[in-house]
Write a protein that holds these residues in place. Structure first.
Motif, short mmCIF file in Angstrom:
data_model
loop_
_atom_site.label_atom_id
_atom_site.label_comp_id
_atom_site.label_asym_id
_atom_site.label_seq_id
_atom_site.Cartn_x
_atom_site.Cartn_y
_atom_site.Cartn_z
N ALA A 149 -25.60 15.79 -8.47
CA ALA A 149 -25.73 17.12 -7.87
C ALA A 149 -26.76 17.05 -6.74
O ALA A 149 -27.92 16.74 -6.98
N SER A 150 -26.32 17.33 -5.53
CA SER A 150 -27.18 17.22 -4.36
C SER A 150 -27.14 18.51 -3.56
O SER A 150 -26.07 18.95 -3.13
N ALA A 151 -28.31 19.11 -3.35
CA ALA A 151 -28.38 20.36 -2.57
C ALA A 151 -27.91 20.13 -1.13
O ALA A 151 -27.25 20.99 -0.55
N GLY A 152 -28.24 18.98 -0.58
CA GLY A 152 -27.82 18.68 0.78
C GLY A 152 -26.32 18.62 0.93
O GLY A 152 -25.74 19.16 1.88
N HIS A 153 -25.65 17.97 -0.03
CA HIS A 153 -24.20 17.88 0.01
C HIS A 153 -23.55 19.23 -0.26
O HIS A 153 -22.53 19.57 0.35
N MET A 154 -24.13 20.01 -1.18
CA MET A 154 -23.61 21.36 -1.43
C MET A 154 -23.68 22.20 -0.15
O MET A 154 -22.73 22.90 0.21
N PHE A 155 -24.81 22.13 0.52
CA PHE A 155 -25.00 22.89 1.75
C PHE A 155 -23.99 22.48 2.81
O PHE A 155 -23.37 23.32 3.47
N PHE A 156 -23.79 21.18 2.97
CA PHE A 156 -22.86 20.66 3.98
C PHE A 156 -21.43 21.12 3.71
O PHE A 156 -20.73 21.60 4.62
N ILE A 157 -20.99 21.00 2.46
CA ILE A 157 -19.62 21.41 2.12
C ILE A 157 -19.48 22.92 2.20
O ILE A 157 -18.45 23.44 2.65
#
Length: 275
Positions: A149-157
């Motif tokens: 679980a990555s906040a950066g990847h969530m934000f990007f998607i």
């Protein structure tokens, strides 16, 4: 005159691009060539870029090392699993935050984003305590699960999903599709470019990790490739030719991955600026 200026500008840009590429690729090229040198020649002075005699024995010896091959295989398998889980979890969370309305949504989103500003090293000890109490040490799970679980990847998607026309979703809802079907049949098929960026980022993060595997894995059968190379250097530091050969081979999967998906990586970089 204008045509000449445009031509000159293109030549300068291409020359600058070639220069930057040569500077970026020089360490990798030197490492690969150093794998063909004798162990006393790699760090010899004065510096020689090419070996005095080309020796393939270093590459043959490292490929005959079962620990090296096992580390490559277990790391590759773990990286693929990590990337797949990362895509599944982060894409699902991104869809929820992008399209669904629920209580405390803004508060929860702020809480998620805040984790982006916490350095991984700052929570390394506490993370180690958690996985120790969960009895996850010396397992593949301790390498894969803590970071999926990555906040950066969530934000990007999420930013990508916010730019998908709302009319598509409304039409599907009118036709009787549920949220899960909308996500799997509309959003996922359109997410290929952004998934390539997130997937490769997750893969590289796992493949290049060293500190966390060193802290949590002592079983040699689960050694990651960076662990193996570090152990090789500490135990057989005089055999620099073999170390360079092993490091070069460890870079091959990443290079192949980039060559396969380079078109989608460039497309993903273009969409990364979407609001």
């Amino acid at each position: 005159m204008n045509n000449n200026k445009a031509l000159f500008g293109k030549i300068v840009l291409h020359a600058a691009g070639i220069l930057v590429a040569c500077i970026a690729l020089f360490p990798l090229l030197w490492m690969a060539i150093a794998g063909f040198k004798a162990k006393t020649e790699v760090l010899s002075t004065p510096f020689r870029f090419f070996p005095e005699r080309w020796l393939v024995g270093n590459y043959i010896s490292i490929l005959q090392d079962n620990m090296f091959l096992k580390s490559m295989i277990i790391t590759f398998g773990g990286a693929v699993l990590f990337a797949a889980l990362s895509l599944a979890i982060n894409a699902s969370a991104a869809y929820v935050f992008a399209r669904l309305e629920f209580r405390f949504k803004r508060v929860l989103w702020v809480y998620v984003i805040m984790t982006m500003f916490i350095p991984g090293m700052a929570i390394l000890v506490t993370s180690f305590i958690v996985v120790t109490k969960l009895q996850m040490l010396d397992t593949l799970a301790v390498l894969v699960l803590p970071g999926v679980a990555s906040a950066g990847h969530m934000f990007f998607i999420r930013q990508f999903y916010l730019n998908i026309p709302l009319a598509l979703e409304e039409a599907a809802l009118i036709d009787g599709a549920g949220r899960f079907k909308i996500f799997t049949h509309i959003f996922l098929p359109m997410s290929y470019p952004v998934f390539v960026i997130v997937g490769i980022g997750s893969y590289l993060g796992y493949w290049n990790s060293f500190v966390w595997p060193t802290m949590t894995v002592t079983n040699v059968n689960l050694f990651q490739i960076m662990q193996y190379l570090a152990t090789f250097r500490s135990e057989r530091g005089t055999e620099m030719g073999m170390l360079m050969a092993g490091s070069s081979l460890a870079a091959v999967p990443t290079i192949v991955l980039f060559l396969i998906f380079q078109k989608y990586i460039i497309r993903g970089i273009k969409i990364s600026g979407l609001k």
